[in-house]
Design an enzyme around this catalytic site. Sequence first.
Site, mmCIF file in Angstrom:
data_model
loop_
_atom_site.group_PDB
_atom_site.id
_atom_site.type_symbol
_atom_site.label_atom_id
_atom_site.label_comp_id
_atom_site.label_asym_id
_atom_site.label_seq_id
_atom_site.Cartn_x
_atom_site.Cartn_y
_atom_site.Cartn_z
ATOM 1 N N HIS A 100 0.855 -1.196 0.000
ATOM 2 C CA HIS A 100 0.000 0.000 0.000
ATOM 3 C C HIS A 100 0.889 1.245 0.000
ATOM 4 O O HIS A 100 1.928 1.275 0.650
ATOM 5 C CB HIS A 100 -0.922 0.000 1.219
ATOM 6 N N GLU A 172 -3.320 1.834 -7.056
ATOM 7 C CA GLU A 172 -3.756 3.047 -6.356
ATOM 8 C C GLU A 172 -2.674 4.110 -6.513
ATOM 9 O O GLU A 172 -1.666 4.072 -5.808
ATOM 10 C CB GLU A 172 -3.966 2.762 -4.864
#
Length: 275
Positions: A100, A172
Site C-alpha cells: 500500500h 492506487e
Amino acid sequence: MRIKANQKIFFCTNTKMAKNLQQSVEYLQELEILTRDLKDKIDLVVIPPYTALYTVQKLAHGYITIGAQNVCRSEETENTGEISAGMLRELEIPIVMIGHSERRRSFGETDEDIALKAKCLTEKGMSVLLGIGETLKQKENGESEEIINHQIKTALKNVETENYGLIRVLYEPAWAIGTAGKVADPDYVGRIHTAIRESLIQIMGEELGNVVPILYGGSVNEQNALSIFRQPNVDGLGIGRSAWNAAMFNKIIRNVLAFNEKYWEGEKNYAENIK
Ligand code: PGA
C-alpha cells in the site's frame, strides 16, 4: 468494459486505522446484512486492522473475505512488532494486502521488501493483494507505466509460476489516495490498467496474465465509481473512505452491479453516457 455479465466483480475496503475492534465488528455485521443477497455476484474483501482480525474473521459468515493490511517480510522470530504470514494463516486469513502506498511512503517499504512479502504469502498458499502506484512526481515526469511495470516485476520475482493464481493487483496512484488525494481521470485509469495487464501478460504469459484481477483504488466514491469501473481492465474497486460507511459501500456496489447488468443486457450506449 472487461467484466462479463456473469463474472464476479471485486470490491475491497481497507479500513486502515479508521475502525477499532468494536467498530470493525459492527461494520462487518452491517455490511453482511446489506449485501448478503449479492454473494454470487461479488467478491467482497474487508481489510480491518490487525487488532480486529481474529474476532472479525470468526464472526464473518464466509462470503465476505477478511484480509490483513500488511505482513512481515520474513518468518524469522526476531522481528519484534511484526506479524508473519504463518501467524495470519493460523487465523485463517486467506488474503493479505502488501505494498500500500502509505506503507511505501511512511514506512520506507521498498519493492524488494514487497517481493519478500509476496514470497512468504504465496509459499503458504495465501492470496496477495498487491498494491502498486506511482507518485505525483513520477506521473508528472511521464514515468507511470515504467514505475508500474517495475513494481509488478519486482514484487513477483520470487513467486513460483504455480502460485500466480494467488495474485490480485490493486492499482492506487499515491497522489489519488486519502484526504489529500486528487481524483484520477478515468481515461488515465484505463490507460494504466491496460499497461498493468500488459506487464502481467509479459511476466505470466497470455493465459495467466489475462485472468489476474486488477482493482482500482484512490478516492473512489459514489460519483466516480461507474466512470472508473467502465474503463478497460478494471475488474473491481478498492475503496477507502467512501466504503467505511456500510450503507454507502452497499450503494456503490449495487450501482456498479446495476451498471454491469445494463451494459450486458445490450444497453451498451448506457455505458457511453457515464462520464
Ligand atoms: P481512499 O483510500 O478511497 O480513501 O482514497 C483508498 C485506499 O487507501 O485504499
